[in-house]
Design a protein around this motif. Structure first.
Motif, PDB file in Angstrom:
ATOM      1  N   GLU A 107      37.657  47.270  73.158  1.00  0.00           N
ATOM      2  CA  GLU A 107      38.166  48.507  73.756  1.00  0.00           C
ATOM      3  C   GLU A 107      39.680  48.683  73.612  1.00  0.00           C
ATOM      4  OE1 GLU A 107      36.986  51.352  74.982  1.00  0.00           O
ATOM      5  OE2 GLU A 107      35.052  50.677  74.219  1.00  0.00           O
TER       6      GLU A 107
ATOM      7  N   THR B   8      40.230  49.745  70.095  1.00  0.00           N
ATOM      8  CA  THR B   8      39.619  51.051  69.848  1.00  0.00           C
ATOM      9  C   THR B   8      40.511  52.165  70.378  1.00  0.00           C
ATOM     10  OG1 THR B   8      37.366  50.173  69.886  1.00  0.00           O
ATOM     11  CG2 THR B   8      37.623  52.523  70.328  1.00  0.00           C
ATOM     12  N   ARG B   9      41.069  51.962  71.569  1.00  0.00           N
ATOM     13  CA  ARG B   9      41.952  52.980  72.144  1.00  0.00           C
ATOM     14  C   ARG B   9      43.213  53.162  71.295  1.00  0.00           C
ATOM     15  NH1 ARG B   9      39.999  50.685  77.051  1.00  0.00           N
ATOM     16  NH2 ARG B   9      41.769  49.251  77.198  1.00  0.00           N
TER      17      ARG B   9
ATOM     18  N   GLU C 135      42.128  55.136  68.287  1.00  0.00           N
ATOM     19  CA  GLU C 135      41.890  56.538  68.652  1.00  0.00           C
ATOM     20  C   GLU C 135      43.205  57.300  68.788  1.00  0.00           C
ATOM     21  OE1 GLU C 135      38.319  57.845  71.047  1.00  0.00           O
ATOM     22  OE2 GLU C 135      38.726  55.888  71.943  1.00  0.00           O
TER      23      GLU C 135
ATOM     24  N   THR D 157      37.251  61.173  68.006  1.00  0.00           N
ATOM     25  CA  THR D 157      37.958  60.024  67.455  1.00  0.00           C
ATOM     26  C   THR D 157      37.164  58.730  67.645  1.00  0.00           C
ATOM     27  OG1 THR D 157      39.226  59.867  69.523  1.00  0.00           O
ATOM     28  CG2 THR D 157      40.264  61.005  67.660  1.00  0.00           C
ATOM     29  N   ARG D 158      36.360  58.642  68.698  1.00  0.00           N
ATOM     30  CA  ARG D 158      35.528  57.449  68.889  1.00  0.00           C
ATOM     31  C   ARG D 158      34.512  57.302  67.750  1.00  0.00           C
ATOM     32  NH1 ARG D 158      34.792  53.259  72.911  1.00  0.00           N
ATOM     33  NH2 ARG D 158      36.770  54.172  73.505  1.00  0.00           N
TER      34      ARG D 158
ATOM     35  N   GLU E  82      34.104  54.252  64.748  1.00  0.00           N
ATOM     36  CA  GLU E  82      32.843  53.596  64.373  1.00  0.00           C
ATOM     37  C   GLU E  82      32.564  53.748  62.884  1.00  0.00           C
ATOM     38  OE1 GLU E  82      30.180  55.500  67.056  1.00  0.00           O
ATOM     39  OE2 GLU E  82      30.671  54.180  68.736  1.00  0.00           O
TER      40      GLU E  82
END
Length: 199
Positions: free
Chosen positions: A127, A130-131, A134, A152-153, A157
């Motif tokens: 996470e 990932t943030r 993003e 953006t999530r 992926e």
């Protein structure tokens, strides 16, 4: 006068030795074959000390991964999203071809039978990064470099699924040199390209 030992410095030295031993042993033997006892012996620490700092081998492995990675795979921002993603994904790929890839695969395997390991993996490794990704993608959307209608999530992926698919299943080698071509496929899509106009 003999200087008084600094317990914080001693603890930090022991912590770093334990994290280094974790990566070294798992890379050499495989995650499933490494015990806390073996890590303690390699690090020159007691098993009780390790369990006082980390409740499980998975927790220890996760901290070892984070400590090893540090800021090595942060997201650059040169203003060109293709250049920046090429740099970052190549660094991730290069990292996963080494000892960290072995440790990472082991933790992921552990997470399949222990939901708490999966939750810790997402919270401490997946996470936060990932943030960051993003945020970089959102800046590219704002600059008109990427589509605004794709979350953006979902972009994250799409961009990293191939890396982890190859890491976990061994369908193809992880090779940073293949990153530019892979990103071209992602950004172009799977539809046939229109024929080029004759000069």
């Amino acid at each position: 006068m003999v200087p008084t030992p600094n317990p914080e410095r001693r603890n930090e030295r022991s912590r770093r030795a334990t994290l280094a031993a974790t990566i070294e042993l798992i890379a050499a033997r495989g995650y499933g074959k490494v015990t806390i006892e073996a890590i303690a012996t390699q690090a020159g620490a007691s098993k009780q000390t390790i369990y006082r700092w980390w409740p499980s081998k998975a927790a220890l492995a996760l901290e070892a991964i984070n400590d090893y990675i540090g800021e090595a795979i942060d997201f650059p921002d040169t203003g060109d999203i293709t250049t920046d993603l090429t740099t970052q994904i190549s660094e991730v790929t290069d990292l996963l071809t080494g000892p960290i890839g072995t440790v990472f695969r082991g933790v992921i395997a552990d997470a399949q039978s222990d939901p708490s390991v999966g939750a810790a993996l997402r919270e401490t490794i997946i996470e936060p990064r990932t943030r960051l990704c993003e945020a970089r993608l959102a800046a590219a959307v704002a600059a008109g470099q990427l589509r605004a209608d794709v979350p953006t999530r979902v972009m994250v992926e799409m961009l990293y699924s191939v890396v982890y698919y190859r890491l976990l299943f061994g369908t193809d080698e992880l090779d940073p040199r293949k990153t530019p071509a892979f990103l071209e496929y992602v950004f172009t899509g799977l539809r046939p390209l229109p024929p080029r106009a004759e000069p």
